[in-house]
Design a protein around this motif. Sequence first.
Motif, PDB file in Angstrom:
ATOM      1  N   VAL A 121       0.842  -1.195   0.000  1.00 56.79           N
ATOM      2  CA  VAL A 121       0.000   0.000   0.000  1.00 56.79           C
ATOM      3  C   VAL A 121       0.881   1.251   0.000  1.00 56.79           C
ATOM      4  O   VAL A 121       0.658   2.181  -0.786  1.00 56.79           O
ATOM      5  CB  VAL A 121      -0.967  -0.005   1.210  1.00 56.79           C
ATOM      6  N   LEU A 122       1.880   1.282   0.863  1.00 55.03           N
ATOM      7  CA  LEU A 122       2.766   2.442   0.922  1.00 55.03           C
ATOM      8  C   LEU A 122       3.519   2.643  -0.395  1.00 55.03           C
ATOM      9  O   LEU A 122       3.618   3.761  -0.910  1.00 55.03           O
ATOM     10  CB  LEU A 122       3.761   2.295   2.079  1.00 55.03           C
ATOM     11  N   ILE A 123       4.049   1.566  -0.946  1.00 56.88           N
ATOM     12  CA  ILE A 123       4.823   1.666  -2.189  1.00 56.88           C
ATOM     13  C   ILE A 123       3.931   2.066  -3.353  1.00 56.88           C
ATOM     14  O   ILE A 123       4.308   2.901  -4.185  1.00 56.88           O
ATOM     15  CB  ILE A 123       5.573   0.344  -2.468  1.00 56.88           C
ATOM     16  N   ASP A 124       2.731   1.505  -3.435  1.00 54.66           N
ATOM     17  CA  ASP A 124       1.804   1.886  -4.504  1.00 54.66           C
ATOM     18  C   ASP A 124       1.436   3.366  -4.403  1.00 54.66           C
ATOM     19  O   ASP A 124       1.392   4.078  -5.417  1.00 54.66           O
ATOM     20  CB  ASP A 124       0.545   1.024  -4.488  1.00 54.66           C
ATOM     21  N   GLU A 125       1.171   3.841  -3.194  1.00 52.88           N
ATOM     22  CA  GLU A 125       0.828   5.257  -3.013  1.00 52.88           C
ATOM     23  C   GLU A 125       2.027   6.141  -3.330  1.00 52.88           C
ATOM     24  O   GLU A 125       1.875   7.205  -3.941  1.00 52.88           O
ATOM     25  CB  GLU A 125       0.302   5.495  -1.606  1.00 52.88           C
ATOM     26  N   LEU A 126       3.215   5.714  -2.930  1.00 50.64           N
ATOM     27  CA  LEU A 126       4.437   6.456  -3.265  1.00 50.64           C
ATOM     28  C   LEU A 126       4.566   6.616  -4.775  1.00 50.64           C
ATOM     29  O   LEU A 126       4.783   7.718  -5.281  1.00 50.64           O
ATOM     30  CB  LEU A 126       5.668   5.733  -2.720  1.00 50.64           C
ATOM     31  N   HIS A 127       4.409   5.519  -5.504  1.00 48.76           N
ATOM     32  CA  HIS A 127       4.622   5.564  -6.949  1.00 48.76           C
ATOM     33  C   HIS A 127       3.524   6.329  -7.682  1.00 48.76           C
ATOM     34  O   HIS A 127       3.799   6.987  -8.692  1.00 48.76           O
ATOM     35  CB  HIS A 127       4.849   4.156  -7.502  1.00 48.76           C
ATOM     36  N   ALA A 128       2.322   6.303  -7.173  1.00 48.15           N
ATOM     37  CA  ALA A 128       1.260   7.119  -7.768  1.00 48.15           C
ATOM     38  C   ALA A 128       1.608   8.599  -7.618  1.00 48.15           C
ATOM     39  O   ALA A 128       1.461   9.381  -8.565  1.00 48.15           O
ATOM     40  CB  ALA A 128      -0.089   6.804  -7.121  1.00 48.15           C
ATOM     41  N   GLU A 129       2.098   8.970  -6.451  1.00 46.40           N
ATOM     42  CA  GLU A 129       2.465  10.367  -6.220  1.00 46.40           C
ATOM     43  C   GLU A 129       3.725  10.746  -6.998  1.00 46.40           C
ATOM     44  O   GLU A 129       3.816  11.846  -7.555  1.00 46.40           O
ATOM     45  CB  GLU A 129       2.646  10.645  -4.726  1.00 46.40           C
ATOM     46  N   ARG A 135      10.258  12.739   0.905  1.00 46.39           N
ATOM     47  CA  ARG A 135       9.181  13.643   1.334  1.00 46.39           C
ATOM     48  C   ARG A 135       7.821  12.957   1.265  1.00 46.39           C
ATOM     49  O   ARG A 135       6.976  13.134   2.158  1.00 46.39           O
ATOM     50  CB  ARG A 135       9.198  14.918   0.496  1.00 46.39           C
ATOM     51  N   ILE A 136       7.606  12.180   0.228  1.00 49.50           N
ATOM     52  CA  ILE A 136       6.320  11.480   0.088  1.00 49.50           C
ATOM     53  C   ILE A 136       6.150  10.454   1.205  1.00 49.50           C
ATOM     54  O   ILE A 136       5.063  10.322   1.788  1.00 49.50           O
ATOM     55  CB  ILE A 136       6.202  10.829  -1.307  1.00 49.50           C
ATOM     56  N   PHE A 137       7.225   9.723   1.543  1.00 47.10           N
ATOM     57  CA  PHE A 137       7.125   8.770   2.652  1.00 47.10           C
ATOM     58  C   PHE A 137       6.794   9.497   3.957  1.00 47.10           C
ATOM     59  O   PHE A 137       6.023   8.989   4.774  1.00 47.10           O
ATOM     60  CB  PHE A 137       8.418   7.965   2.818  1.00 47.10           C
ATOM     61  N   ASP A 138       7.369  10.690   4.161  1.00 45.22           N
ATOM     62  CA  ASP A 138       7.019  11.474   5.348  1.00 45.22           C
ATOM     63  C   ASP A 138       5.525  11.815   5.339  1.00 45.22           C
ATOM     64  O   ASP A 138       4.852  11.722   6.370  1.00 45.22           O
ATOM     65  CB  ASP A 138       7.846  12.757   5.424  1.00 45.22           C
ATOM     66  N   ASP A 139       5.010  12.204   4.169  1.00 42.95           N
ATOM     67  CA  ASP A 139       3.585  12.529   4.059  1.00 42.95           C
ATOM     68  C   ASP A 139       2.715  11.295   4.311  1.00 42.95           C
ATOM     69  O   ASP A 139       1.675  11.384   4.977  1.00 42.95           O
ATOM     70  CB  ASP A 139       3.270  13.093   2.673  1.00 42.95           C
ATOM     71  N   LEU A 140       3.124  10.151   3.785  1.00 44.37           N
ATOM     72  CA  LEU A 140       2.364   8.915   3.999  1.00 44.37           C
ATOM     73  C   LEU A 140       2.358   8.526   5.470  1.00 44.37           C
ATOM     74  O   LEU A 140       1.325   8.118   6.014  1.00 44.37           O
ATOM     75  CB  LEU A 140       2.928   7.781   3.142  1.00 44.37           C
ATOM     76  N   ARG A 141       3.517   8.675   6.112  1.00 41.62           N
ATOM     77  CA  ARG A 141       3.577   8.364   7.541  1.00 41.62           C
ATOM     78  C   ARG A 141       2.646   9.284   8.322  1.00 41.62           C
ATOM     79  O   ARG A 141       1.927   8.849   9.221  1.00 41.62           O
ATOM     80  CB  ARG A 141       5.008   8.482   8.068  1.00 41.62           C
ATOM     81  N   ALA A 142       2.645  10.564   7.969  1.00 38.67           N
ATOM     82  CA  ALA A 142       1.766  11.525   8.649  1.00 38.67           C
ATOM     83  C   ALA A 142       0.299  11.151   8.437  1.00 38.67           C
ATOM     84  O   ALA A 142      -0.517  11.263   9.362  1.00 38.67           O
ATOM     85  CB  ALA A 142       2.037  12.944   8.140  1.00 38.67           C
ATOM     86  N   ARG A 143      -0.030  10.681   7.252  1.00 36.99           N
ATOM     87  CA  ARG A 143      -1.415  10.257   6.992  1.00 36.99           C
ATOM     88  C   ARG A 143      -1.772   9.041   7.840  1.00 36.99           C
ATOM     89  O   ARG A 143      -2.868   8.958   8.391  1.00 36.99           O
ATOM     90  CB  ARG A 143      -1.604   9.979   5.507  1.00 36.99           C
ATOM     91  N   TRP A 144      -0.836   8.079   7.958  1.00 40.07           N
ATOM     92  CA  TRP A 144      -1.089   6.913   8.803  1.00 40.07           C
ATOM     93  C   TRP A 144      -1.243   7.352  10.259  1.00 40.07           C
ATOM     94  O   TRP A 144      -2.083   6.819  10.989  1.00 40.07           O
ATOM     95  CB  TRP A 144       0.036   5.884   8.662  1.00 40.07           C
ATOM     96  N   ALA A 145      -0.426   8.322  10.695  1.00 40.17           N
ATOM     97  CA  ALA A 145      -0.537   8.819  12.072  1.00 40.17           C
ATOM     98  C   ALA A 145      -1.913   9.452  12.282  1.00 40.17           C
ATOM     99  O   ALA A 145      -2.520   9.282  13.344  1.00 40.17           O
ATOM    100  CB  ALA A 145       0.571   9.830  12.373  1.00 40.17           C
ATOM    101  N   GLY A 146      -2.413  10.152  11.267  1.00 40.28           N
ATOM    102  CA  GLY A 146      -3.750  10.726  11.366  1.00 40.28           C
ATOM    103  C   GLY A 146      -4.829   9.662  11.440  1.00 40.28           C
ATOM    104  O   GLY A 146      -5.823   9.819  12.143  1.00 40.28           O
ATOM    105  N   GLU A 147      -4.617   8.590  10.732  1.00 45.00           N
ATOM    106  CA  GLU A 147      -5.590   7.488  10.699  1.00 45.00           C
ATOM    107  C   GLU A 147      -5.557   6.651  11.985  1.00 45.00           C
ATOM    108  O   GLU A 147      -6.597   6.309  12.552  1.00 45.00           O
ATOM    109  CB  GLU A 147      -5.293   6.590   9.498  1.00 45.00           C
ATOM    110  N   LEU A 148      -4.346   6.305  12.429  1.00 46.11           N
ATOM    111  CA  LEU A 148      -4.197   5.417  13.583  1.00 46.11           C
ATOM    112  C   LEU A 148      -4.009   6.158  14.897  1.00 46.11           C
ATOM    113  O   LEU A 148      -4.241   5.582  15.962  1.00 46.11           O
ATOM    114  CB  LEU A 148      -2.973   4.501  13.383  1.00 46.11           C
ATOM    115  N   GLY A 149      -3.524   7.381  14.821  1.00 45.00           N
ATOM    116  CA  GLY A 149      -3.093   8.132  15.996  1.00 45.00           C
ATOM    117  C   GLY A 149      -1.571   8.026  16.107  1.00 45.00           C
ATOM    118  O   GLY A 149      -0.997   6.953  15.886  1.00 45.00           O
ATOM    119  N   GLU A 150      -0.943   9.147  16.420  1.00 43.37           N
ATOM    120  CA  GLU A 150       0.530   9.174  16.500  1.00 43.37           C
ATOM    121  C   GLU A 150       1.058   8.173  17.525  1.00 43.37           C
ATOM    122  O   GLU A 150       2.042   7.481  17.274  1.00 43.37           O
ATOM    123  CB  GLU A 150       1.022  10.592  16.827  1.00 43.37           C
TER     124      GLU A 150
END
Length: 154
Positions: free
Chosen positions: A18-26, A109-124
């Motif tokens: 999921v992370l890699i697919d989202e990275l490559h789309a971006e 930078r995209i991985f940082d953004d994805l991590r931040a999105r996961w933190a928003g979804e799961l909680g930091e």
Amino acid sequence: MSSQGFELPLRLLLAFRVLIDELHAELARQGHPEIRPMHGFVMQAIGPDGSTAVELGRALGVSKQAAGKTIDTLERIGYVERTPDPHDTRRKIARLTPYGLDALSRSARIFDDLRARWAGELGEDRLQALESDLRKVTPANLWRLDTPGWFGTL
């Protein structure tokens, strides 16, 4: 809810996917439409100092020929260039181009953004706990670049 043992590796692989697919789309949206997941491992292995096909093959756990073919592909799409080795003119060194460096910089930078999105979804707190738990059960060395050879896909 009880899980069977096989679910854990599949969920971890799926999370990676999921992370890699989202990275490559971006990355595609940001000007890197031809880069593929395996290219990231290769470009990390080439690194800032460059690499010969032999060194690259060793780092990736693949043959020199497989590494050379991948260098050919990355050269054709503009991420790598071959330059003579200043210490041995018979050898060529694959080096990242500015376009290749741009892809790696954007990926970080995209991985940082994805991590931040996961933190928003799961909680930091939960995400930090997950990362901490994964550190406990995995080797300290994050950079296992031999995944291509391990998967047998390069």
